[in-house]
Design an enzyme around this catalytic site. Structure first.
Site, PDB file in Angstrom:
ATOM      1  N   ASP A  16      42.640   2.178  18.399  1.00 16.89           N
ATOM      2  CA  ASP A  16      41.338   1.972  19.451  1.00 16.89           C
ATOM      3  C   ASP A  16      40.033   1.999  18.817  1.00 16.89           C
ATOM      4  O   ASP A  16      39.963   1.613  17.604  1.00 16.89           O
ATOM      5  CB  ASP A  16      41.938   1.730  20.856  1.00 16.89           C
ATOM      6  N   HIS A  19      40.775   6.042  18.226  1.00 17.21           N
ATOM      7  CA  HIS A  19      41.551   7.300  17.615  1.00 17.21           C
ATOM      8  C   HIS A  19      41.706   7.196  16.470  1.00 17.21           C
ATOM      9  O   HIS A  19      41.949   5.266  16.766  1.00 17.21           O
ATOM     10  CB  HIS A  19      42.661   6.956  19.219  1.00 17.21           C
ATOM     11  N   SER A  71      43.086  13.654  23.392  1.00 17.29           N
ATOM     12  CA  SER A  71      43.573  13.056  22.773  1.00 17.29           C
ATOM     13  C   SER A  71      44.060  12.989  20.817  1.00 17.29           C
ATOM     14  O   SER A  71      44.981  12.250  21.095  1.00 17.29           O
ATOM     15  CB  SER A  71      43.340  11.479  23.146  1.00 17.29           C
TER      16      SER A  71
END
Length: 621
Positions: A294, A297, A38
């Site tokens: 968040d 990330h 991610s």
């Protein structure tokens, strides 16, 4: 005085006009290919979100403060390459899109479900699968001119923290990542960037575990990174290291320096980064002032800084590869001025002194080497003439100041030289030679831009230049106008010692091995001279020049903040090997002294120009 000023204005104008010629760009990499999770994903879930959530979800398909970009996209934008998603999840499976970013949020190193193991991240292809898809699509071969990135391990960590794997299995993922690097290397990849795992213990997620839990996560990440780079070292795999572990710690330790006001809570509030939009932002500018989207990330601003970190690590060795070239240019100018003292046979036997003041300029364009600057040099010599022979010695000192451009810092260069020369004159032919040794010094201040912060890493290196040159020609004409062919050959052996930059514990600090560069420039052309009166003798020369030595194909550095990191390579600087040089000047008598004033400049030189002006005076003893 009016007569003597016009030639000076003319030669200066010509030199400046040639130096202002446009520069051409050259790319470092033909392609950027990304494998990861991610942190690198540029849109693997975009189609799935559009099909199953809402068409507007297309703009919130990255794990950051959407619609901001991730670091891979910023990096590709810098190099003019592609970072669009190579794979996309659809309602019916994973589809290839033709992009170069294979990363998928939730991906682990080895095959298995992604984290968390629920829709949609459970469908994330592992890094092993990503590499396999890429190689299968390219006949098992990796593009040797591409920049590859292999960055993973975080989801393997989360599986372990959720008691789904043992610590041995978790660290086994690091060994598997080493295997992926080996696979790409065997397939032909030359430039593989391997970021270590960032300090997850310093994220909002890590902090939520309390001091003991956060420290435990940091220890696990450290063990993974040690296993990863220890394995790369043991296998002799040369990679471009990116120290995101210490970089995150540096940001958290002093957030205001980098323009952050919050490094402890998410910019997206309770919303996950995938799907986060300005509607979720804690403040209107949270994508720029918060470090995290968040719990784990990065925000858009943090992603941009990660790309700046990557660019600095890639470009720094290429910056240092400029040093020997800068000296080669100065060395050629120095040799030209020595040869100029032998351009005409002295009128009578005996001893003569001379002094030469020279100003040099170098300017090279963006994406080639992107530096400019110049400085002054002083030389003095004596020679003795006897019949058709002349011989002598000289000494000199020069200082140059160069700027790398793009806010990347500068370097100063000094040279102290000793040398000797000799020449022979026939009725129309002439030939001369010279040899010199120069002691070099370089002081570098490399600036790294990281958001609002500017880091400066300083370093110093010594070096040397052994130069040997020979020139010759023939003269036609007996009257005021004379002309004829000229040829020369100049060999330079330039050695620059290795050195380490300041602040070795910082993620951006590097060290550089020694550089040994050979230059052999051959020149062939025609010269002209005119003697309209006893007061001034204008002359000109044009040559076509060729560098016979190939430039260094690669430039090298070592990351000082990553234990066990091997020296890494990036593409070297590629300077034009064919160009021309124009020299314009005039000889006269000034205050009872022989005087020579002029300028020179290169032309038709792809990527940049070298220019110089000079004034020489001398007389018989």
């Amino acid at each position: 005085m009016t007569v003597s000023r016009r030639p000076l204005r003319t030669v200066l104008a010509a030199a400046l006009a040639l130096a202002a010629a446009p520069a051409l760009a050259q790319d470092a990499f033909s392609q950027t290919v990304f494998f990861g999770d991610s942190l690198t994903d540029s849109g693997f879930y975009q189609t799935f979100l559009v099909e199953n959530v809402d068409p507007s979800a297309a703009v919130v398909a990255r794990f950051t403060t959407n619609p901001g970009l991730v670091w891979a996209q910023f990096l590709a934008d810098y190099y003019g390459t592609d970072a669009s998603a190579a794979l996309q999840l659809t309602s019916t499976g994973v589809a290839a899109t033709g992009g170069d970013n294979f990363a998928a949020g939730g991906a682990t190193i080895a095959p298995g479900p992604g984290f968390p193991p629920q829709i949609p991240t459970q469908f994330a292809p592992s890094l092993t699968t990503q590499v396999g898809i890429y190689l299968a699509a390219n006949g098992g071969q990796a593009n040797p001119d591409a920049l590859y990135t292999v960055w993973g391990g975080a989801n393997d960590l989360f599986f372990h923290l959720n008691s789904a794997t043992t610590q041995a299995q978790f660290l086994g993922a690091a060994a598997a990542e080493v295997g992926l690097v080996a696979t790409l290397t065997s397939a032909g990849a030359q430039y593989i960037m391997v970021p270590n795992m960032p300090d997850v213990g310093a994220t909002p997620f890590g902090l939520s575990l309390g001091a003991t839990g956060s420290a435990g996560v940091t220890a696990l990440v450290s063990a993974y990174n040690q296993t990863l780079f220890g394995g790369l070292q043991s296998a002799g795999l040369r990679v471009i290291p990116l120290d995101t572990f210490h970089f995150m710690q540096e940001i958290v330790a002093n957030p205001g320096l980098y323009g952050f006001t919050n490094v402890t809570t998410p910019a997206c509030g309770l919303a996950p980064a995938l799907g986060c939009s300005p509607a979720n932002f804690a403040t209107p500018d949270a994508d720029r002032t918060y470090a995290f989207a968040d719990g784990v990330h990065p925000s858009t601003a943090a992603h941009e800084m990660l790309a700046q970190l990557a660019v600095s690590v890639i470009e720094a060795p290429r910056q240092m590869a400029v040093l020997p070239h800068a000296e080669a240019v100065v060395g050629r100018a120095r040799a030209e001025r020595v040869a100029a003292q032998l351009a005409q046979k002295p009128e009578a036997d005996g001893m003569r002194w001379w002094a030469d003041v020279r100003g040099d300029s170098q300017r090279y364009g963006e994406d080639v080497s992107n530096y400019d600057g110049g400085g002054a040099s002083l030389m003095a010599g004596v020679d003795w003439t006897r019949g058709n022979l002349v011989y002598g010695a000289f000494a000199g000192y020069g200082r140059q100041g160069m700027d790398w451009g793009q806010r990347r810092g500068s370097f100063d260069q000094t040279d102290a030289s000793l040398g000797g020369f000799a020449g022979w004159y026939g009725a129309r032919a002439w030939v001369n030679g010279q040899v010199s040794y120069s002691w070099l010094g370089f002081d570098s201040d490399r600036d790294v831009q990281l958001g609002a912060a500017t880091r400066t890493h300083s370093g110093s290196a010594d070096g040397s230049n052994l130069s040997v040159g020979v020139s010759g020609g023939w003269t036609f004409g007996d009257g005021a106008f004379r002309h004829g062919p000229v040829a020369s050959l100049l060999s330079q052996q330039i050695d620059i010692d290795g050195f380490a930059e300041s602040d070795p514990t910082l993620s951006t600090s590097l060290a550089y091995p020694e550089q040994n560069v050979d230059s052999l420039i051959g020149s062939l052309g025609w010269q002209f001279s005119y003697t309209p009166s006893d007061r001034i003798h204008p002359y000109a020369r044009v040559t076509f020049d060729h560098e016979f030595e190939d430039p260094a194909a690669q430039a090298f550095a070592v990351a000082q903040s990553i234990p066990g990191s091997l020296p890494y390579a990036v593409p070297g600087q590629d300077f034009d090997r064919d160009y021309g040089t124009l020299l314009l000047g005039a000889r006269t008598r000034l205050l009872g002294l022989d005087a020579n004033v002029g300028a020179s400049a290169t032309f038709a030189q792809e990527g940049g120009n070298d220019a110089g002006v000079f004034v020489t005076v001398g007389n018989r003893f």
